[in-house]
Write an enzyme that holds these catalytic residues in place. Structure first.
Site, PDB file in Angstrom:
ATOM      1  N   MET A 167      69.929  27.732  73.737  1.00 36.43           N
ATOM      2  CA  MET A 167      71.333  27.802  73.368  1.00 36.43           C
ATOM      3  C   MET A 167      72.290  27.335  74.476  1.00 36.43           C
ATOM      4  SD  MET A 167      70.655  28.338  70.389  1.00 36.43           S
ATOM      5  CE  MET A 167      71.968  28.722  69.257  1.00 36.43           C
ATOM      6  N   ARG A 168      71.766  26.849  75.580  1.00 36.43           N
ATOM      7  CA  ARG A 168      72.676  26.291  76.604  1.00 36.43           C
ATOM      8  C   ARG A 168      72.584  24.765  76.566  1.00 36.43           C
ATOM      9  NH1 ARG A 168      74.293  30.752  80.655  1.00 36.43           N
ATOM     10  NH2 ARG A 168      73.128  32.467  79.762  1.00 36.43           N
ATOM     11  N   ILE A 169      73.656  24.141  76.996  1.00 40.14           N
ATOM     12  CA  ILE A 169      73.699  22.673  76.918  1.00 40.14           C
ATOM     13  C   ILE A 169      72.957  22.086  78.110  1.00 40.14           C
ATOM     14  CG2 ILE A 169      75.216  20.658  76.853  1.00 40.14           C
ATOM     15  CD1 ILE A 169      77.327  22.642  75.618  1.00 40.14           C
ATOM     16  N   LEU A 170      71.961  21.272  77.811  1.00 39.46           N
ATOM     17  CA  LEU A 170      71.150  20.663  78.864  1.00 39.46           C
ATOM     18  C   LEU A 170      71.849  19.404  79.362  1.00 39.46           C
ATOM     19  CD1 LEU A 170      68.334  20.989  80.230  1.00 39.46           C
ATOM     20  CD2 LEU A 170      67.462  19.398  78.524  1.00 39.46           C
ATOM     21  N   SER A 189      59.516  31.566  67.731  1.00 41.26           N
ATOM     22  CA  SER A 189      58.561  31.345  66.629  1.00 41.26           C
ATOM     23  C   SER A 189      58.084  29.885  66.605  1.00 41.26           C
ATOM     24  CB  SER A 189      59.165  31.751  65.287  1.00 41.26           C
ATOM     25  OG  SER A 189      60.194  30.876  64.912  1.00 41.26           O
ATOM     26  N   ASN A 190      58.970  28.953  66.940  1.00 40.20           N
ATOM     27  CA  ASN A 190      58.531  27.549  66.997  1.00 40.20           C
ATOM     28  C   ASN A 190      57.564  27.318  68.159  1.00 40.20           C
ATOM     29  OD1 ASN A 190      59.905  25.655  64.977  1.00 40.20           O
ATOM     30  ND2 ASN A 190      61.571  26.999  65.623  1.00 40.20           N
ATOM     31  N   HIS A 240      66.625  21.479  65.093  1.00 39.63           N
ATOM     32  CA  HIS A 240      67.934  22.006  64.690  1.00 39.63           C
ATOM     33  C   HIS A 240      67.875  22.426  63.214  1.00 39.63           C
ATOM     34  CE1 HIS A 240      72.249  22.523  64.895  1.00 39.63           C
ATOM     35  NE2 HIS A 240      72.318  21.950  63.702  1.00 39.63           N
TER      36      HIS A 240
HETATM   37  C1  GAR Z   1      65.317  27.472  65.311  1.00 36.59           C
HETATM   38  O1  GAR Z   1      65.567  27.672  63.958  1.00 36.59           O
HETATM   39  C2  GAR Z   1      66.072  26.255  65.820  1.00 36.59           C
HETATM   40  O2  GAR Z   1      66.218  25.277  64.837  1.00 36.59           O
HETATM   41  C3  GAR Z   1      67.394  26.861  66.193  1.00 36.59           C
HETATM   42  O3  GAR Z   1      67.050  28.098  66.767  1.00 36.59           O
HETATM   43  C4  GAR Z   1      65.898  28.615  66.125  1.00 36.59           C
HETATM   44  C5  GAR Z   1      64.930  29.113  67.170  1.00 36.59           C
HETATM   45  O4  GAR Z   1      63.969  29.906  66.579  1.00 36.59           O
HETATM   46  N1  GAR Z   1      68.079  26.019  67.081  1.00 36.59           N
HETATM   47  C6  GAR Z   1      69.415  25.877  67.089  1.00 36.59           C
HETATM   48  O5  GAR Z   1      70.141  26.462  66.336  1.00 36.59           O
HETATM   49  C7  GAR Z   1      69.928  24.901  68.127  1.00 36.59           C
HETATM   50  N2  GAR Z   1      71.270  24.519  67.831  1.00 36.59           N
HETATM   51  P1  GAR Z   1      62.661  30.343  67.373  1.00 36.59           P
HETATM   52  O6  GAR Z   1      63.120  30.875  68.716  1.00 36.59           O
HETATM   53  O7  GAR Z   1      62.068  31.434  66.520  1.00 36.59           O
HETATM   54  O8  GAR Z   1      61.773  29.166  67.484  1.00 36.59           O
END
Ligand code: GAR
Length: 355
Positions: A258-261, A179-180, A277
């Protein structure tokens, strides 16, 4: 073949083709358009249209009629070239060039069995004259959906070098919903972010994130990460860096990745990797941040955009936005509210980015 050996068919030659097909109980498909700068959307549309019958004629608008329809800077390619390229496509059996804005006269001469049109038209919104000519010829009308993310106008915008060197080249990495990512694309489309997303990389082959890239015509790359959902092996880390470098990105954006870069990307793009975040950092680093805010009884949480370093969620903070935690919130409802803020915060940070 020398240039002047190709010539489009005349309408009466196409009529002959139609009559031959007709005598064999076969069907001629007719479609028309400008078909300047062919792209994959055209090819897919033409394949679908051709599959409706046994042969297909494409009526190409002449240069003059394209100018009338699209403005003085079009077409990019002259009619002879457009006709020659079009005739070389597998789906196309014949090409005619016509000078009117409407295809009415051609339809009357050719009397196609099937008329295919792409895009936002409905049978009702077709031009009344063309519609009448089609009805008179007994043609069946088929509207085929537009292929999303592909258009000549978009291609021209991308190729237009005026100011293109100033546009930020973004590479995105994500694992989930995307979504972002779509919020970034929307900001680019709206003109509030002068940027291009040049590559999208994911550890999840079937993610909505990668689907978003494909739909937008952005190179969508799956880098297999192996069984541990948080880690990438060295080969995968290297592969990511190569993709980013090949796409010549200025900035790397992690969105729900979700993987560590790790290295080599961290050094290659030091101070040029951002992460979004779902908490007000430094609170609640790592996974499940919305749930942690609820469990802690916080009345306020939010989201943070920060630089990425080797230490998780600890790089310099670039921007934050607060969100209330409401009574009865679940991690999902709260995360949804946080994302609404992320969708503004992240494109905003990128819009301010200095190359
Ligand atoms: C977002 O809310 C982002 O902040 C979070 O994953 C979501 C991705 O949403 N990131 C983390 O939790 C990283 N630790 P999206 O795929 O709909 O953009």
């Amino acid at each position: 073949m020398p240039e002047d050996e190709y010539s489009p068919m005349t309408p009466s030659q196409v009529r002959q083709l139609r009559d031959e097909l007709d005598s064999q109980g076969k069907k001629l498909v007719f479609t028309n358009g400008c078909f300047d700068l062919l792209h994959a959307g055209h090819v897919r549309y033409l394949n679908e249209a051709r599959a409706l019958g046994d042969a297909m004629v494409v009526a190409l608008n002449s240069d003059e009629s394209v100018r009338e329809l699209k403005g003085p800077s079009r077409p990019i390619n002259p009619e002879h070239d457009r006709a020659e390229v079009m005739a070389a496509l597998r789906a196309v059996d014949a090409v005619v060039v016509f000078g009117d804005k409407r295809a009415t006269g051609l339809i009357e001469t050719i009397r196609p069995h099937i008329y295919a049109k792409g895009g936002d038209y409905t049978v009702e919104s077709l031009n009344a004259e063309e519609r009448a000519a089609l009805d008179e010829a007994g043609a069946s009308i088929r509207i085929l959906p537009l292929v999303p993310g592909r258009s000549t106008t978009k291609t021209i915008q991308r190729m237009n070098t005026d100011g293109a060197g100033d546009r930020l080249r973004i590479g995105v990495l994500g694992s989930g919903e995307g979504s972002n990512f779509r919020a970034i694309l929307a900001a680019i489309a709206a003109g509030s972010l002068q940027a291009d997303v040049c590559v999208a990389i994911s550890d999840q082959a079937d993610s909505r994130f990668l689907k978003t890239a494909r739909e937008a015509g952005i190179p969508a790359i799956h880098v297999d990460g192996g069984p541990n959902p948080r880690r990438y092996n060295d080969a995968a880390q290297k592969e990511i860096a190569e993709h980013l470098q090949r796409a010549q990105v200025d900035v790397v954006v992690l969105i729900g990745f979700m993987r560590i870069l790790k290295e080599p990307t961290l050094s290659l793009y030091a101070d040029r990797i951002v992460n979004v975040h779902p908490s007000l950092l430094p609170k609640y680093k790592g996974a499940n941040a919305p749930q942690m805010a609820i469990e802690a009884g916080d009345t306020e949480t939010g989201c943070t955009v920060h630089l990425v370093t080797a230490e998780i969620d600890a790089g310099r903070i670039l921007a934050k936005a607060a969100v209330p935690v409401l009574p009865g919130d679940t991690p999902e409802t709260l995360h949804g509210r946080i994302k609404e803020q992320e969708h503004k915060l992240l494109p905003g940070v990128l819009a301010q980015w200095k190359k």
